[in-house]
Design a protein around this motif. Structure first.
Motif, PDB file in Angstrom:
ATOM      1  N   SER A 239       0.829  -1.215   0.000  1.00 46.30           N
ATOM      2  CA  SER A 239       0.000   0.000   0.000  1.00 46.30           C
ATOM      3  C   SER A 239       0.856   1.255   0.000  1.00 46.30           C
ATOM      4  O   SER A 239       0.552   2.241   0.686  1.00 46.30           O
ATOM      5  CB  SER A 239      -0.947  -0.001   1.212  1.00 46.30           C
ATOM      6  OG  SER A 239      -1.769  -1.146   1.201  1.00 46.30           O
ATOM      7  N   THR A 240       1.933   1.215  -0.743  1.00 50.15           N
ATOM      8  CA  THR A 240       2.855   2.341  -0.825  1.00 50.15           C
ATOM      9  C   THR A 240       2.912   2.837  -2.266  1.00 50.15           C
ATOM     10  O   THR A 240       3.086   2.037  -3.191  1.00 50.15           O
ATOM     11  CB  THR A 240       4.263   1.928  -0.354  1.00 50.15           C
ATOM     12  OG1 THR A 240       4.169   1.452   0.996  1.00 50.15           O
ATOM     13  CG2 THR A 240       5.228   3.096  -0.405  1.00 50.15           C
ATOM     14  N   CYS A 241       2.780   4.133  -2.423  1.00 47.93           N
ATOM     15  CA  CYS A 241       2.791   4.747  -3.752  1.00 47.93           C
ATOM     16  C   CYS A 241       4.202   5.181  -4.111  1.00 47.93           C
ATOM     17  O   CYS A 241       4.988   5.588  -3.243  1.00 47.93           O
ATOM     18  CB  CYS A 241       1.842   5.941  -3.774  1.00 47.93           C
ATOM     19  SG  CYS A 241       1.626   6.666  -5.421  1.00 47.93           S
ATOM     20  N   THR A 242       4.554   5.098  -5.393  1.00 49.00           N
ATOM     21  CA  THR A 242       5.879   5.499  -5.869  1.00 49.00           C
ATOM     22  C   THR A 242       5.749   6.515  -6.996  1.00 49.00           C
ATOM     23  O   THR A 242       4.686   6.649  -7.616  1.00 49.00           O
ATOM     24  CB  THR A 242       6.676   4.285  -6.375  1.00 49.00           C
ATOM     25  OG1 THR A 242       5.941   3.672  -7.446  1.00 49.00           O
ATOM     26  CG2 THR A 242       6.921   3.273  -5.280  1.00 49.00           C
ATOM     27  N   ALA A 243       6.838   7.203  -7.261  1.00 52.42           N
ATOM     28  CA  ALA A 243       6.891   8.159  -8.376  1.00 52.42           C
ATOM     29  C   ALA A 243       8.278   8.107  -8.985  1.00 52.42           C
ATOM     30  O   ALA A 243       9.278   7.944  -8.267  1.00 52.42           O
ATOM     31  CB  ALA A 243       6.567   9.567  -7.895  1.00 52.42           C
ATOM     32  N   GLN A 244       8.354   8.256 -10.307  1.00 46.53           N
ATOM     33  CA  GLN A 244       9.619   8.169 -11.021  1.00 46.53           C
ATOM     34  C   GLN A 244      10.161   9.555 -11.329  1.00 46.53           C
ATOM     35  O   GLN A 244       9.414  10.444 -11.753  1.00 46.53           O
ATOM     36  CB  GLN A 244       9.437   7.393 -12.325  1.00 46.53           C
ATOM     37  CG  GLN A 244      10.714   7.293 -13.161  1.00 46.53           C
ATOM     38  CD  GLN A 244      10.471   6.667 -14.516  1.00 46.53           C
ATOM     39  OE1 GLN A 244       9.355   6.714 -15.028  1.00 46.53           O
ATOM     40  NE2 GLN A 244      11.493   6.078 -15.095  1.00 46.53           N
ATOM     41  N   ILE A 245      11.475   9.714 -11.113  1.00 48.36           N
ATOM     42  CA  ILE A 245      12.143  10.963 -11.466  1.00 48.36           C
ATOM     43  C   ILE A 245      13.434  10.609 -12.194  1.00 48.36           C
ATOM     44  O   ILE A 245      14.273   9.874 -11.653  1.00 48.36           O
ATOM     45  CB  ILE A 245      12.448  11.817 -10.228  1.00 48.36           C
ATOM     46  CG1 ILE A 245      11.148  12.232  -9.543  1.00 48.36           C
ATOM     47  CG2 ILE A 245      13.260  13.047 -10.597  1.00 48.36           C
ATOM     48  CD1 ILE A 245      11.343  13.049  -8.300  1.00 48.36           C
ATOM     49  N   LEU A 246      13.620  11.124 -13.411  1.00 49.01           N
ATOM     50  CA  LEU A 246      14.839  10.938 -14.190  1.00 49.01           C
ATOM     51  C   LEU A 246      15.612  12.243 -14.208  1.00 49.01           C
ATOM     52  O   LEU A 246      15.032  13.313 -14.445  1.00 49.01           O
ATOM     53  CB  LEU A 246      14.507  10.498 -15.617  1.00 49.01           C
ATOM     54  CG  LEU A 246      13.805   9.147 -15.771  1.00 49.01           C
ATOM     55  CD1 LEU A 246      13.457   8.892 -17.229  1.00 49.01           C
ATOM     56  CD2 LEU A 246      14.683   8.029 -15.235  1.00 49.01           C
ATOM     57  N   VAL A 247      16.897  12.172 -13.949  1.00 50.26           N
ATOM     58  CA  VAL A 247      17.731  13.378 -13.902  1.00 50.26           C
ATOM     59  C   VAL A 247      19.012  13.153 -14.689  1.00 50.26           C
ATOM     60  O   VAL A 247      19.400  12.011 -14.983  1.00 50.26           O
ATOM     61  CB  VAL A 247      18.081  13.754 -12.446  1.00 50.26           C
ATOM     62  CG1 VAL A 247      16.842  14.086 -11.650  1.00 50.26           C
ATOM     63  CG2 VAL A 247      18.863  12.640 -11.774  1.00 50.26           C
ATOM     64  N   THR A 248      19.677  14.251 -15.024  1.00 47.71           N
ATOM     65  CA  THR A 248      21.016  14.226 -15.610  1.00 47.71           C
ATOM     66  C   THR A 248      21.879  15.196 -14.818  1.00 47.71           C
ATOM     67  O   THR A 248      21.377  15.986 -13.998  1.00 47.71           O
ATOM     68  CB  THR A 248      20.992  14.645 -17.090  1.00 47.71           C
ATOM     69  OG1 THR A 248      20.613  16.024 -17.181  1.00 47.71           O
ATOM     70  CG2 THR A 248      20.018  13.781 -17.886  1.00 47.71           C
ATOM     71  N   SER A 249      23.157  15.173 -15.071  1.00 49.47           N
ATOM     72  CA  SER A 249      24.074  16.062 -14.348  1.00 49.47           C
ATOM     73  C   SER A 249      23.752  17.524 -14.611  1.00 49.47           C
ATOM     74  O   SER A 249      23.946  18.381 -13.744  1.00 49.47           O
ATOM     75  CB  SER A 249      25.521  15.755 -14.737  1.00 49.47           C
ATOM     76  OG  SER A 249      25.708  15.934 -16.129  1.00 49.47           O
ATOM     77  N   LEU A 250      23.216  17.822 -15.808  1.00 50.47           N
ATOM     78  CA  LEU A 250      22.913  19.216 -16.149  1.00 50.47           C
ATOM     79  C   LEU A 250      21.810  19.780 -15.259  1.00 50.47           C
ATOM     80  O   LEU A 250      21.763  20.994 -15.020  1.00 50.47           O
ATOM     81  CB  LEU A 250      22.497  19.314 -17.625  1.00 50.47           C
ATOM     82  CG  LEU A 250      23.558  18.861 -18.640  1.00 50.47           C
ATOM     83  CD1 LEU A 250      23.003  18.949 -20.057  1.00 50.47           C
ATOM     84  CD2 LEU A 250      24.812  19.720 -18.507  1.00 50.47           C
TER      85      LEU A 250
END
Length: 802
Positions: A191-202
């Protein structure tokens, strides 16, 4: 957050009810908010106490660390509230680097979800998109090749379609969505929600993007969502060489190690857990002979270590992890690097770290004032060997000096002991039996000194004594000689008198000794340890005895299987059981319970029975050799002998618990016993009825603890049968159970009473701390000399022991 106040205020005022899901959402959004107040109270502070009042119970309270300062000790990690977990490529991927290690990943997800549901804020920095994508692309390519081959085979041609080299960016693009879908499916089970975050060095070099990222992560955490962050490997540029650090605020994002460090500092995380495929940081490359796991790593220590090669997958290595960890530590985040691939620990590695257990390498800015427990163990090993090499007269002199100091410095010892007793009484933290064990007196110190002198007397020639001498063949002499066991760890509770006793036994047997006493006796232990050091100094072997005074947990000490040879617990049954469960391959000498029985036979003497029962129960009820169960022959009920025993127990204020059979004979019985296997450790005992001596033996075997059991009878045949049949460490006839003691046995003292059946049993004195080694003296013989037509023959002749 202001828009939430009208929704929740009617409920706070008690004028209406609110949907539980709405309330839970509002609690999540308000629990960390500190940027507004209502009637002068910060949003993060007024809601929790009100909910406790409304619901009748409190949620776990997580203390905060000092602002901007990382935790200085492992024991403080349990207070960590915001935690970043970095999963390395080697942790997430399978051994063939094609696909994910699903079982391993599932156990990690479970731990993160449990911590999240405890009220912590969890963030994950993950690798694995490339491996997941590689698996998908290989499947697609193989499927495509099989179709083409089928088409070509129709024209009579078969082509060798080799697997093309898969570019990492393409694999990442193909695998990222599947990786995230997998995480989402796993966390949904909790019962835990997740979210995706993609990053770069910039993204970290653009101030606006940094602020946007920070704002997004904070909003997700406020909504009780676990952010899952990864570098956008589909578009990420190659790392810039020689640009590891760029100022205080930004670390060069070259891999997920540096990304996790940057995010941890950016989000003011309390703890960064970096999971890799090694146990932690070693002083030499793992796998080499001299490599030792570093428990705590301090800034500046990196010059003293050698880095090995990087893991089988991923673009980082241990050097990158250390640089990222030190950068995060400088930014105020505590760091632990640990193994996330070992199936024996993966299922609880994150939980163990958060609980403060000794797992992996902990990065700290706080150096301990004294040596680490590992260093103390090494000192004890070297000191023990030096002690064993002394002449017997020198070891005897050390013990005599310690005995003299116990009487000469009596006032200092009693003053320190009074401090411990005053603290215990003021805090009301110890039961009466434990206070009795904690208390020292002039008579107790005199008895200790006498016992130490007795040890000195019996110890002469104990180390190096020849047990067996065999002439194997002409010119080939074999001897079995006594030697010390090695390094002993003695853990004791509320028993400061244990320290000089055990120290003297270790000195006499030439063993190195680690002492871990309870904090309730810290002042007493400190002065007694100082006296033992003073005695050892006269021959320069003070390193042989070490007092562990750091924050080491007992469970962590039990994991030093490569450094400690024997653990001897002295304390409660629970302590012994905990140590027996926690130890990893180290033998434990002791007993978990002291359930001692006195059986009063139908032919017992009245005077002897009353005297023995009184002494066994009332002399020192907190002792492990005190009587806990009184077994009485059925024919003695309602006789003068039985009445005198009961009257005596009542006069001594002993609370009697009736066993099931005894209760059945009484109209108005005492409180019925809850269990026949009970160690009271106080002025309480169980009374039960048996039909015969044989039934008494069966009762003892079923409910006893194989410690000490006694028969009181005038029938010699019955007594001898009892002595033969009862399978306990100590079995007595017409004598108090309190005689089960090393001092009373003439051993001088004991390190404990063992109910084990291997090595030592009963009161363990000097001999129980010795083992043997074999010494063979020859004249150049070889085994081949005794085979075939050789003239040499085995004699195996027993020789006199000198």
């Amino acid at each position: 957050m202001r828009e939430d106040i009208p929704l929740i205020m009617p409920f706070l005022q008690g004028s209406c009810s609110v949907d539980p899901e709405l309330l839970a959402m509002l609690c999540r959004r308000l629990r960390t908010c500190t940027n507004y107040t209502h009637k002068g109270l910060a949003g993060g502070s007024w809601l929790g106490p009100w909910i406790r009042c409304r619901w009748g119970h409190a949620a776990p309270v997580l203390e905060s660390r000092a602002l901007g300062r990382p935790f200085g000790h492992r024991s403080e990690l349990k207070h960590g509230r915001r935690i970043v977990v970095k999963l390395g490529s080697a942790v997430v991927t399978r051994g063939d680097e094609c696909g994910l290690a699903l079982g391993r990943l599932a156990s990690i997800v479970e731990q993160v979800a449990v911590l999240q549901n405890q009220g912590r804020e969890m963030l994950i920095v993950t690798s694995g998109a490339v491996a997941f994508g590689k698996q998908r692309l290989r499947h697609e390519i193989l499927l495509s090749q099989s179709v083409r081959q089928a088409l070509h085979s129709g024209h009579g041609k078969l082509k060798d379609m080799s697997m093309p080299v898969l570019e990492a960016r393409a694999c990442a693009a193909a695998g990222q969505s599947g990786l995230m879908a997998l995480y989402e499916a796993m966390f949904t089970q909790y019962s835990t929600c997740t979210a995706q975050i993609l990053v770069t060095s910039l993204d970290f070099h653009d101030e606006q993007k940094r602020q946007n990222l920070n704002s997004t992560l904070h909003e997700l955490l406020l909504m009780n969502i676990v952010p899952i962050i990864n570098t956008n490997d589909a578009v990420v540029p190659p790392p810039v060489p020689n640009s590891d650090l760029q100022g205080v605020n930004v670390i060069s994002i070259k891999d997920n190690d540096s990304l996790a460090a940057q995010l941890a500092v950016e989000m003011k995380a309390d703890l960064l857990i970096t999971l890799s495929d090694v146990e932690g940081l070693y002083d030499n490359p793992p796998g080499t002979d001299d490599a030792k796991l570093i428990d705590i790593f301090y800034p500046g220590d990196q010059q003293s270590i050698t880095f090995g090669t990087k893991s089988r997958v991923g673009i980082g290595g241990m050097e990158a992890k250390v640089k990222a960890a030190l950068w995060a530590l400088q930014g105020g985040t505590s760091v632990v690097i640990a193994d996330g691939t070992n199936p024996k620990v993966t299922g609880h590695v994150i939980s163990d770290i958060v609980e403060g257990k000794k797992v992996g390498t902990f990065f700290s800015e706080v150096k301990p004032a004294g040596p680490t427990v590992e260093q103390q163990t090494e000192k004890a090993r070297a000191g023990g060997r030096a002690l064993a090499s002394l002449l017997p007269e020198q070891r005897v002199a050390i013990i005599h000096r310690l005995a003299d100091l116990l009487t000469e410095r009596k006032d200092e010892i009693l003053s320190a002991n009074k401090k411990d007793l005053d603290i215990a009484i003021a805090a009301d933290s110890l039961s009466q039996p434990l206070r009795m064990r904690l208390s020292l007196s002039p008579a107790k110190l005199d008895s200790l000194a006498t016992g130490l002198r007795q040890i000195a007397t019996v110890s002469r020639g104990s180390v190096g004594s020849v047990v067996r001498h065999t002439r194997v063949a002409s010119g080939l002499e074999l001897q079995e000689v006594t030697v010390p066991i090695g390094v002993l760890l003695v853990i004791f509770e509320s028993r400061p008198d244990c320290l000089p006793q055990v120290s003297a036994l270790a000195i006499a047997s030439g063993n190195g000794l680690l002492l871990k006493g309870g904090k309730e006796a810290s002042h007493s232990n400190r002065i007694l340890y100082q006296l033992s050091q003073e005695a050892l100094t006269c021959h320069g072997v003070q390193d042989a005895v070490q007092l562990v005074s750091t924050r080491e947990e007992v469970e962590d000490l039990c994991r030093l299987e490569k450094m400690i040879d024997l653990i001897i617990p002295r304390g409660s049954a629970q302590l012994v059981r905990d140590i027996q469960r926690a130890t990893r391959g180290i033998p434990v000498l002791g007993h978990s319970e002291g359930i001692c029985h006195i059986y009063v036979d139908v032919e017992a003497s009245i005077n002897k029975a009353v005297k023995i029962v009184r002494d066994s129960k009332c002399d020192y009820p907190a002792a492990c050799n005190a009587m806990e169960t009184l077994l009485v022959h059925r024919d003695l009920l309602r006789t003068p002998l039985f009445d005198q025993i009961i009257d005596m127990l009542r006069a001594e204020r002993v609370k009697i618990h009736a066993g099931p059979r005894f209760a059945s004979y009484l109209s108005f019985s005492p409180s019925e016993v809850k269990s026949l296997r009970m160690e009271y450790g106080d002025l309480e005992c169980c009374v039960e009825v048996v039909d015969s001596m044989q039934e008494a033996v069966e009762h003892i075997h079923k409910y006893g603890s194989s410690h000490t059991d006694v028969i009181v009878t005038e029938n010699e045949e019955t007594a001898e049968q009892f002595l033969r049949q009862v399978d306990s460490a100590c079995v007595f006839w017409n004598a108090s159970s309190r005689f089960a003691d090393g001092y009373r046995f003439g051993l001088g003292a004991e390190v404990g009473i063992s109910t084990a059946r291997i090595h030592a049993r009963g009161p363990v004195g000097l001999e129980g701390l010795l083992t043997t080694k074999w010494i063979l003296r020859g004249e150049g013989q070889a085994v081949a000399d005794f085979s075939g037509q050789s003239s040499l023959q085995y004699l195996h002749e027993s020789m006199p022991v000198t």
